[in-house]
Design a protein around this motif. Structure first.
Motif, mmCIF file in Angstrom:
data_model
loop_
_atom_site.group_PDB
_atom_site.id
_atom_site.type_symbol
_atom_site.label_atom_id
_atom_site.label_comp_id
_atom_site.label_asym_id
_atom_site.label_seq_id
_atom_site.Cartn_x
_atom_site.Cartn_y
_atom_site.Cartn_z
ATOM 1 N N GLN A 50 0.917 -0.978 -0.150
ATOM 2 C CA GLN A 50 0.060 -0.145 -0.056
ATOM 3 C C GLN A 50 0.843 1.326 -0.009
ATOM 4 O OE1 GLN A 50 -1.430 -2.857 2.296
ATOM 5 N NE2 GLN A 50 -2.245 -3.102 0.290
ATOM 6 N N ALA A 51 2.175 0.997 0.115
ATOM 7 C CA ALA A 51 3.038 2.148 0.124
ATOM 8 C C ALA A 51 3.465 2.755 -1.299
ATOM 9 C CB ALA A 51 4.409 1.712 0.916
ATOM 10 N N ASP A 52 4.682 3.581 -1.512
ATOM 11 C CA ASP A 52 4.846 4.080 -2.633
ATOM 12 C C ASP A 52 5.403 2.870 -3.852
ATOM 13 O OD1 ASP A 52 8.227 4.060 -2.429
ATOM 14 O OD2 ASP A 52 7.506 4.382 -0.539
ATOM 15 N N ASP A 53 5.277 3.254 -4.852
ATOM 16 C CA ASP A 53 5.648 2.164 -6.020
ATOM 17 C C ASP A 53 6.935 1.373 -5.942
ATOM 18 O OD1 ASP A 53 2.876 2.655 -7.114
ATOM 19 O OD2 ASP A 53 4.102 3.921 -8.612
ATOM 20 N N GLU A 54 8.025 2.253 -5.488
ATOM 21 C CA GLU A 54 9.329 1.898 -5.332
ATOM 22 C C GLU A 54 9.338 0.910 -4.259
ATOM 23 O OE1 GLU A 54 13.817 3.360 -4.442
ATOM 24 O OE2 GLU A 54 12.541 4.723 -4.864
ATOM 25 N N THR A 55 8.756 0.977 -2.975
ATOM 26 C CA THR A 55 8.842 0.106 -1.810
ATOM 27 C C THR A 55 8.075 -1.156 -2.220
ATOM 28 O OG1 THR A 55 8.712 1.810 -0.328
ATOM 29 C CG2 THR A 55 8.141 -0.345 0.533
#
Length: 308
Positions: free
Chosen positions: A277-282
């Motif tokens: 649910q975090a940023d795309d990179e994570t």
């Protein structure tokens, strides 16, 4: 250097910068009387690791031992290069992996089949190590860290049949490799790693139980970093394995092919992981380390063996 973190007890975490990412693969230097590197990272990471060791005062003839938890390329892909940079170091690995470090051709061919052209950017090429420098461990063994300190090896297959956990007699640190899954420190997520062809649920759960019985002070994840909540994390590790197996078994019983099984398991587990649910990179980082296609394929391969 910004990719080195002192963890206490003369232990240093080195971010090996796999494929240029930070926080994906860790190597660990135990700066004891007989300095020891645990995990080399990939072949493309080897110069990063060499420079970190030099920064910590470990010159070409100072490194006594290199130990890998298992021979997958994100853990041991740099062994041949590191052996060349540090010509006095013994290379220590479980006996089921030793021949593949001496002659990596079969290992590289199977990795090429799985990863295709991405192999070069993610991992690079595992170079051979002279057989005379490789020390093969049995189901238990020990690495001499000097001054009475040892790194004891405990056979822990389930993720891979050439996998060991390593516990430091001085700090109580347990190097868990991939046998307890992938830990993401940014989010506290833990996810299993169950690739084909070696995954076996009972064996994997037994390895986690062995880790619990060793009563370590701290877990050092190759992916990624130190964890103090030993009992909680190991219990979660076992729980995650059971959940992924149960869902994959359900998909198989409903006659799903691999793609549909992956989609179903991915959908049903998504809510368990803050990283997704975090940023795309994570999210990309988490998926690279513990990809649903590889995990589900490994579980299906095991189910076909035990319950065709």
């Amino acid at each position: 250097m910004e990719n080195i973190t002192a963890l206490g007890g003369d232990v240093y975490e080195i971010d090996t910068r796999m494929a240029g990412f930070s926080g994906i693969t860790a190597g660990y230097l135990i700066l004891s009387d007989r300095p020891c590197l645990v995990e080399t990272g990939t072949s493309t990471s080897a110069p990063v690791v060499r420079d970190a060791l030099h920064h910590l005062g470990v010159g070409p003839d100072d490194l006594a031992t290199v130990v890998v938890t298992h021979i997958h390329l994100d853990h041991a892909g740099g062994v041949g290069d590191i052996a060349r940079y540090f010509p006095s170091a013994d290379i220590v690995v479980h006996e089921k992996g030793a021949r593949h470090l001496a002659d990596p051709s079969r290992l590289m061919a199977s990795a090429r089949m799985v990863w295709g052209d991405r192999l070069d950017t993610l991992f690079g090429e595992l170079s051979p190590t002279e057989a005379s420098r490789i020390r093969a461990l049995g189901d238990t063994g020990a690495v001499d860290l000097g001054n009475g300190r040892t790194l004891a090896s405990h056979y822990s297959p389930g993720h891979a049949k050439h996998h060991v956990g390593l516990i430091d007699s001085s700090t109580g640190d347990l190097y868990v490799g991939d046998a307890a899954g992938v830990y993401l420190p940014q989010t506290g997520d833990l996810r299993p790693v169950t690739p084909p062809p070696d995954f076996d649920l009972d064996t994997a759960l037994n390895s986690i139980a062995l880790f619990q019985a060793l009563a370590p002070e701290r877990l050092l994840f190759s992916h990624y970093g130190p964890v103090q909540e030993v009992e909680d994390i190991l219990e979660r590790s076992a729980e995650e394995l059971k959940i992924w197996v149960d869902l994959t078994r359900q998909a198989k019983s409903e006659g799903m092919d691999l793609d549909h099984a992956v989609a179903m398991v991915r959908d049903r587990t998504r809510g368990r992981y803050t990283a997704l649910q975090a940023d795309d990179e994570t999210a990309e980082q988490f998926e690279l380390l513990s990809g649903a296609p590889s995990n589900v394929a490994g579980i299906l391969h095991w189910l076909d063996r035990v319950a065709p």
